[in-house]
Design an enzyme around this catalytic site. Sequence first.
Site, PDB file in Angstrom:
ATOM      1  N   GLY A 157      32.514  52.467  65.298  1.00  0.00           N
ATOM      2  CA  GLY A 157      32.194  52.672  66.723  1.00  0.00           C
ATOM      3  C   GLY A 157      33.017  53.847  67.236  1.00  0.00           C
ATOM      4  N   ARG A 158      33.262  53.829  68.552  1.00  0.00           N
ATOM      5  CA  ARG A 158      33.980  54.953  69.152  1.00  0.00           C
ATOM      6  C   ARG A 158      35.364  55.133  68.533  1.00  0.00           C
ATOM      7  NH1 ARG A 158      31.254  52.813  73.951  1.00  0.00           N
ATOM      8  NH2 ARG A 158      32.657  51.063  73.630  1.00  0.00           N
ATOM      9  N   ILE A 159      36.143  54.034  68.444  1.00  0.00           N
ATOM     10  CA  ILE A 159      37.532  54.178  67.986  1.00  0.00           C
ATOM     11  C   ILE A 159      37.577  54.435  66.480  1.00  0.00           C
ATOM     12  CG2 ILE A 159      39.797  53.056  67.843  1.00  0.00           C
ATOM     13  CD1 ILE A 159      39.030  51.509  70.438  1.00  0.00           C
ATOM     14  N   THR A 236      44.387  47.505  64.951  1.00  0.00           N
ATOM     15  CA  THR A 236      44.585  47.820  66.372  1.00  0.00           C
ATOM     16  C   THR A 236      43.415  47.253  67.179  1.00  0.00           C
ATOM     17  OG1 THR A 236      43.482  49.943  66.025  1.00  0.00           O
ATOM     18  CG2 THR A 236      45.888  49.973  66.024  1.00  0.00           C
ATOM     19  N   ARG A 238      41.563  43.397  67.246  1.00  0.00           N
ATOM     20  CA  ARG A 238      41.924  42.086  67.794  1.00  0.00           C
ATOM     21  C   ARG A 238      42.513  41.250  66.659  1.00  0.00           C
ATOM     22  NH1 ARG A 238      41.742  44.074  72.041  1.00  0.00           N
ATOM     23  NH2 ARG A 238      40.577  43.491  73.906  1.00  0.00           N
ATOM     24  N   GLU A 267      48.404  35.789  70.269  1.00  0.00           N
ATOM     25  CA  GLU A 267      49.354  36.571  71.079  1.00  0.00           C
ATOM     26  C   GLU A 267      49.926  35.724  72.199  1.00  0.00           C
ATOM     27  OE1 GLU A 267      47.545  40.298  72.258  1.00  0.00           O
ATOM     28  OE2 GLU A 267      47.063  40.768  70.183  1.00  0.00           O
ATOM     29  N   HIS A 285      50.786  45.061  71.050  1.00  0.00           N
ATOM     30  CA  HIS A 285      49.472  45.378  71.637  1.00  0.00           C
ATOM     31  C   HIS A 285      49.559  46.601  72.571  1.00  0.00           C
ATOM     32  CE1 HIS A 285      45.322  43.460  72.598  1.00  0.00           C
ATOM     33  NE2 HIS A 285      45.272  44.760  72.689  1.00  0.00           N
TER      34      HIS A 285
HETATM   35  C1  GLV Z   1      42.700  46.598  74.513  1.00  0.00           C
HETATM   36  O1  GLV Z   1      43.004  45.877  73.627  1.00  0.00           O
HETATM   37  C2  GLV Z   1      41.367  46.775  74.998  1.00  0.00           C
HETATM   38  O2  GLV Z   1      40.453  46.068  74.564  1.00  0.00           O
HETATM   39  O3  GLV Z   1      41.183  47.629  75.884  1.00  0.00           O
END
Ligand code: GLV
Length: 327
Positions: A157-159, A236, A238, A267, A285
């Site tokens: 996806g984007r990230i 990074t 979930r 968390e 996070h």
């Molecule tokens: C951070 O974890 C987000 O989903 O923006």
Amino acid sequence: MPFNVYVTRRIPEAGLEILRRHCDRVEVNPEDRVLSRDELLAAVRDRDGVLCLLTDTIDDETLAAAGPRCRAFANMAVGYNNVDLAAATRRGIMITNTPGVLTETTADLAWALMLAVARRVVEGDRFFRTGRWTGWGPMQFLGHDVHKTTLGIVGAGRIGTAVGRRSVGFGMRLLYTDPHPSGELDRIGARRVDLDTLLRESDFVTLHVALNERTHHLIGRRELALMKPTACLINTARGPIIDEAALVEALRERRIAGAGLDVYENEPEPAPGLVELDNVVCIPHLGSATEATRAKMATMAAENLVAALRGERPPNLVNLDVLAAQS
Ligand code: GLV
């Protein structure tokens, strides 16, 4: 305007300013901490809208507590696994998120973790600070190269795509797994493979999928066993995408070389044994945690909320079917 909104925790001023400009009443949790369940239920009562965070559980009970006048919950995060979308749609409440503005910032952090784990940056820092360093040594803190290795991106996806883009400068071979081909990753020579192939062949595996029923424990004991003993796992996205207890076991037994974690299954609690391990870098996070990006997220969440209150379609509406229910 006669809108009454609640913000579940202090956010950057840019977002609060927008809310104050458009709403008669803007109440912000006065304490810099997550509200307890009871506090949250009481705080959202009779609001026109709520700006909430990924640490708030927005389930049917919370949505019901907000009452019938509530139009929207604007989540200040790209992920919205903390929200019961079906319940919101049933109640005619719009849910929005903050996509795009945190993409590059989160991709930077995935790289920070990758480099930190591979080159043992945090271990070295701890060693230095505690006065144990007696001088350069030919066998000290030998890590793993990042350049010219294989990077496996789970979720293009984007990230995930932004993480992949950065790998060009490191001369890496790029693999990715995604239900759909990524034009951008394909153009830089990436190969789309199945998850097992990616796990077997990658030196770094980085997770960029949303958390849902399909991705819960996507990386468990079986998947960790497929990884190379020299490979590192980066998360990074979930926490619950990884079976954290299985990860602790794999790291302890050196079945994989290391892990870089920004997110955790429960968390803020780490799985038992996690923080005793040297081959894991754990940060709290921080994916989107820069001044500029958090201001953009706050602005976007506030703009989404204001649009919903004015009866407009918020730019980042997540439960699109709420519109059909309303028309
Ligand atoms: C951070 O974890 C987000 O989903 O923006």
